[in-house]
Design an enzyme around this catalytic site. Sequence first.
Site: not given
Ligand code: XMP
Length: 174
Positions: A38, A94, A97, A125, A146-147, A153, A159
């Site tokens: 990402g 990227d 979350d 987020k 979700f973005v 992706d 992407r």
């Molecule tokens: P955590 O929960 O470990 O997540 O902080 C980080 C990874 O979760 C994916 N992620 C997303 N990917 N759109 C995406 O395409 C989203 O809205 C999203 N939210 C979380 C992402 O791979 C990130 O590195």
Amino acid sequence: MEILLSEDQIQRRVEELGRQIEADYQEKHLTIVAVLTGSLILLADLIRQIHLPLRVALLQASSYKGATTTGGALILNEAFAPDVAGRDVLLLDDILDTGHTLGTLVRRMGERGALSVKTAVLLRKIGRQQVHLEPDYCGFTIPDRFVVGYGLDYDDDFRHLPHVAVLDETNLPK
Ligand code: XMP
């Protein structure tokens, strides 16, 4: 798809982050460790805004498997794990979350002998974080949607979009 962040907005913010990082890492031994896949586009844009000697290394981590948009267990691929001993590591992802990915990687970089470990994300987020972690550099705070785009992706699609858009999960390509 609804555009959340335009190409222009992102480029301007990445430039600012680059200048901030450049100021903070004078006289340091910077290694940017980017989390695949990402952060690929962010990495390419950001490093060209940092006019300092630096190394780039890659790690693969995934928590979102296949087409699902709910989190799963973290899968770490350290086959190409960088030698970060004695280096000032900046982990680049990227999006922040739940925080599990960066939380785990910060620990791993410490175990691998990094001199210092900081974190940078394009997006954070609101209201999703489970692991206590304040990113040192953050591009934008976004709502809990979700973005996709600019490296992010859905099932490995989207992407390449130059902007960040909200994915309408009720209207997905088959
Ligand atoms: P955590 O929960 O470990 O997540 O902080 C980080 C990874 O979760 C994916 N992620 C997303 N990917 N759109 C995406 O395409 C989203 O809205 C999203 N939210 C979380 C992402 O791979 C990130 O590195």
